[in-house]
Design a protein around this motif. Structure first.
Motif, short mmCIF file in Angstrom:
data_model
loop_
_atom_site.label_atom_id
_atom_site.label_comp_id
_atom_site.label_asym_id
_atom_site.label_seq_id
_atom_site.Cartn_x
_atom_site.Cartn_y
_atom_site.Cartn_z
N ASP A 117 0.83 -1.21 0.00
CA ASP A 117 0.00 0.00 0.00
C ASP A 117 0.87 1.26 0.00
O ASP A 117 0.52 2.26 -0.62
CB ASP A 117 -0.93 0.00 1.23
CG ASP A 117 -2.02 -1.06 1.13
OD1 ASP A 117 -2.32 -1.49 -0.01
OD2 ASP A 117 -2.56 -1.45 2.18
N THR A 118 1.99 1.18 0.69
CA THR A 118 2.93 2.31 0.71
C THR A 118 3.49 2.57 -0.69
O THR A 118 3.60 3.72 -1.14
CB THR A 118 4.07 2.07 1.70
OG1 THR A 118 3.54 1.87 3.01
CG2 THR A 118 5.05 3.24 1.71
N PHE A 119 3.84 1.48 -1.38
CA PHE A 119 4.35 1.61 -2.75
C PHE A 119 3.31 2.28 -3.65
O PHE A 119 3.61 3.21 -4.39
CB PHE A 119 4.72 0.24 -3.30
CG PHE A 119 4.93 0.21 -4.80
CD1 PHE A 119 6.00 0.87 -5.38
CD2 PHE A 119 4.04 -0.47 -5.63
CE1 PHE A 119 6.20 0.86 -6.75
CE2 PHE A 119 4.22 -0.49 -7.00
CZ PHE A 119 5.30 0.18 -7.57
N ILE A 120 2.06 1.81 -3.57
CA ILE A 120 1.00 2.36 -4.42
C ILE A 120 0.77 3.83 -4.09
O ILE A 120 0.65 4.67 -4.99
CB ILE A 120 -0.30 1.54 -4.23
CG1 ILE A 120 -0.09 0.11 -4.75
CG2 ILE A 120 -1.47 2.22 -4.94
CD1 ILE A 120 -1.24 -0.84 -4.42
N SER A 121 0.72 4.16 -2.81
CA SER A 121 0.49 5.54 -2.39
C SER A 121 1.62 6.46 -2.83
O SER A 121 1.39 7.57 -3.36
CB SER A 121 0.33 5.59 -0.87
OG SER A 121 0.22 6.93 -0.43
N GLU A 122 2.86 6.01 -2.62
CA GLU A 122 4.02 6.84 -2.99
C GLU A 122 4.10 7.03 -4.51
O GLU A 122 4.48 8.10 -5.01
CB GLU A 122 5.30 6.19 -2.47
CG GLU A 122 5.44 6.20 -0.96
CD GLU A 122 5.73 7.60 -0.42
OE1 GLU A 122 6.30 8.43 -1.14
OE2 GLU A 122 5.37 7.84 0.75
N TYR A 123 3.75 5.98 -5.26
CA TYR A 123 3.80 6.09 -6.73
C TYR A 123 2.75 7.11 -7.21
O TYR A 123 3.02 7.93 -8.09
CB TYR A 123 3.54 4.73 -7.38
CG TYR A 123 4.21 4.58 -8.73
CD1 TYR A 123 4.54 5.68 -9.52
CD2 TYR A 123 4.53 3.31 -9.24
CE1 TYR A 123 5.16 5.52 -10.75
CE2 TYR A 123 5.15 3.14 -10.47
CZ TYR A 123 5.46 4.26 -11.22
OH TYR A 123 6.08 4.10 -12.45
N LYS A 124 1.58 7.09 -6.61
CA LYS A 124 0.54 8.06 -7.00
C LYS A 124 0.96 9.48 -6.65
O LYS A 124 0.69 10.43 -7.41
CB LYS A 124 -0.78 7.70 -6.31
CG LYS A 124 -1.46 6.45 -6.86
CD LYS A 124 -2.78 6.18 -6.16
CE LYS A 124 -3.47 4.96 -6.76
NZ LYS A 124 -4.77 4.66 -6.09
N THR A 125 1.66 9.64 -5.55
CA THR A 125 2.16 10.98 -5.17
C THR A 125 3.19 11.46 -6.18
O THR A 125 3.21 12.64 -6.57
CB THR A 125 2.79 10.93 -3.77
OG1 THR A 125 1.81 10.50 -2.82
CG2 THR A 125 3.32 12.30 -3.37
N LEU A 126 4.06 10.54 -6.61
CA LEU A 126 5.07 10.90 -7.61
C LEU A 126 4.40 11.29 -8.93
O LEU A 126 4.80 12.28 -9.57
CB LEU A 126 6.01 9.72 -7.84
CG LEU A 126 7.09 9.90 -8.92
CD1 LEU A 126 8.05 11.02 -8.55
CD2 LEU A 126 7.85 8.59 -9.16
N ILE A 127 3.38 10.54 -9.34
CA ILE A 127 2.66 10.86 -10.59
C ILE A 127 2.02 12.23 -10.49
O ILE A 127 2.03 13.02 -11.46
CB ILE A 127 1.60 9.77 -10.88
CG1 ILE A 127 2.30 8.45 -11.21
CG2 ILE A 127 0.70 10.20 -12.04
CD1 ILE A 127 1.35 7.27 -11.28
N GLN A 128 1.47 12.54 -9.34
CA GLN A 128 0.86 13.86 -9.14
C GLN A 128 1.89 14.96 -9.31
O GLN A 128 1.62 16.02 -9.89
CB GLN A 128 0.23 13.91 -7.75
CG GLN A 128 -0.51 15.22 -7.45
CD GLN A 128 -1.14 15.22 -6.07
OE1 GLN A 128 -1.11 14.20 -5.36
NE2 GLN A 128 -1.71 16.33 -5.68
N LYS A 129 3.11 14.73 -8.79
CA LYS A 129 4.17 15.73 -8.91
C LYS A 129 4.60 15.87 -10.38
O LYS A 129 4.83 16.99 -10.86
CB LYS A 129 5.37 15.29 -8.06
CG LYS A 129 6.34 16.41 -7.74
CD LYS A 129 5.71 17.42 -6.80
CE LYS A 129 6.71 18.46 -6.35
NZ LYS A 129 6.09 19.48 -5.47
N VAL A 130 4.70 14.76 -11.09
CA VAL A 130 5.06 14.79 -12.51
C VAL A 130 4.02 15.60 -13.29
O VAL A 130 4.35 16.43 -14.14
CB VAL A 130 5.18 13.37 -13.08
CG1 VAL A 130 5.33 13.41 -14.60
CG2 VAL A 130 6.37 12.64 -12.45
#
Length: 314
Positions: free
Chosen positions: A220-233
């Motif tokens: 869940d941490t991986f999924i959450s962190e990846y979505k945060t990175l996508i938002q920043k991109v």
């Protein structure tokens, strides 16, 4: 008698005067000889130093000084001209070498096999509902002209092998979706994700993450962190289409002997399913490169990598 005596005295005086006259003639001859020597020396001096005397002999010293200055000035000018000529020759040689280099590069690009780009295209087919027509229908020679890549050491390999065309690649070994927010590229001073905030407007941004996160205890941490990175991109590149590339499989030997990194092909398959869901939730495009390189056992072929993890160019 007296007359004879007188003649005798006159004759004696004449005889006496002869040595004196001879002495005077001798001195005159010596003076003439010295004059000739001095004149010859003067002529030699004038010929040696290209010296033209004036009518006033007292100005000879001044003329010698002036002649020396003139010769020095001529020598300086000659050297200056010579330096200019050498500089011009060097510049011409450099220009010629540059033209040869550009011509060679142009010929190399013109003769370059399209198999490289075709290989990337074949690995980039879209397996989910979102279409991938933007890449399929575009000219393979310029697919990555206005694209950026962000990711880990697998991206470094793609860039090193020249498989990502003219795109901009931002990567670091060991990078994951969390550290991309604060770690920097080698030689840079801003977080890797902020490299996208460079004033350019990319058509596509490809994210290459997941391998270094397989050992995380919380998916869940991986999924959450990846979505945060996508938002920043998306914040930095609001007009770009974002692609999430699947994880590569690993060699069977690596998968059968996992360590704390959890590099197993079952973990890779599970992570790729997570990436599909992340792509749907964030309106990104999932790119299944894994299916393009798997063998019949679902692993990376042994001859496709030297360490069983990072694919080679072929």
């Amino acid at each position: 008698m007296d007359e004879e005596k007188k003649d005798s005295e006159e004759q004696a005086q004449k005889e006496k005067a002869k040595p004196a006259k001879n002495e005077n003639l001798k001195k005159q001859d010596e003076n003439e000889a010295w004059k000739k020597v001095l004149k010859q020396d003067e002529r030699n001096f004038e010929e040696k130093y290209d010296f033209c005397p004036t009518e006033n002999p007292e100005n000879k010293a001044e003329q010698v000084i002036r002649h020396g200055k003139k010769s020095t000035a001529k020598e300086k000018y000659r050297r200056k001209v010579l330096k200019r000529r050498v500089l011009i020759v060097v510049i011409c040689i450099l220009i010629l070498l540059l033209l040869i280099l550009l011509f060679t590069k142009a010929c190399h690009q013109g003769n370059e096999s399209p198999q490289k780009v075709d290989a990337v295209s074949s690995q980039s087919e879209e397996p989910v509902s979102q279409p991938f027509d933007s890449m399929i229908n575009s000219d393979s020679s310029n697919i990555f002209d206005h694209a950026a890549f962000l990711g880990n050491s697998l991206l470094e390999d793609l860039n090193t092998y020249g498989l990502v065309g003219n795109s901009d690649c931002f990567f670091k070994k060991g990078l994951n979706v969390s550290t991309a927010m604060d770690e920097t590229m080698v030689g840079h001073n801003i977080p890797v994700v902020e490299e996208l905030n460079n004033g350019k407007n990319y058509d596509r941004v490809y994210l290459v993450f997941g391998e270094n996160e397989l050992g995380w205890s919380s998916r869940d941490t991986f999924i959450s962190e990846y979505k945060t990175l996508i938002q920043k991109v998306r914040e930095y590149q609001p007009n770009a289409k974002i692609y999430l590339t699947s994880l590569f499989p690993v060699a069977k030997a690596v998968s059968d002997n996992p360590d704390e990194r959890n590099l197993t092909n079952s973990a890779v398959d599970s992570a790729n399913e997570e990436l599909k869901e992340i792509a749907k939730d964030t309106e990104c495009t999932f790119v299944d490169v894994a299916s393009a390189v798997k063998n019949s056992e679902g692993a990376l072929p042994d001859d496709a990598s030297t360490d069983g993890i990072h694919p080679n160019m072929e």
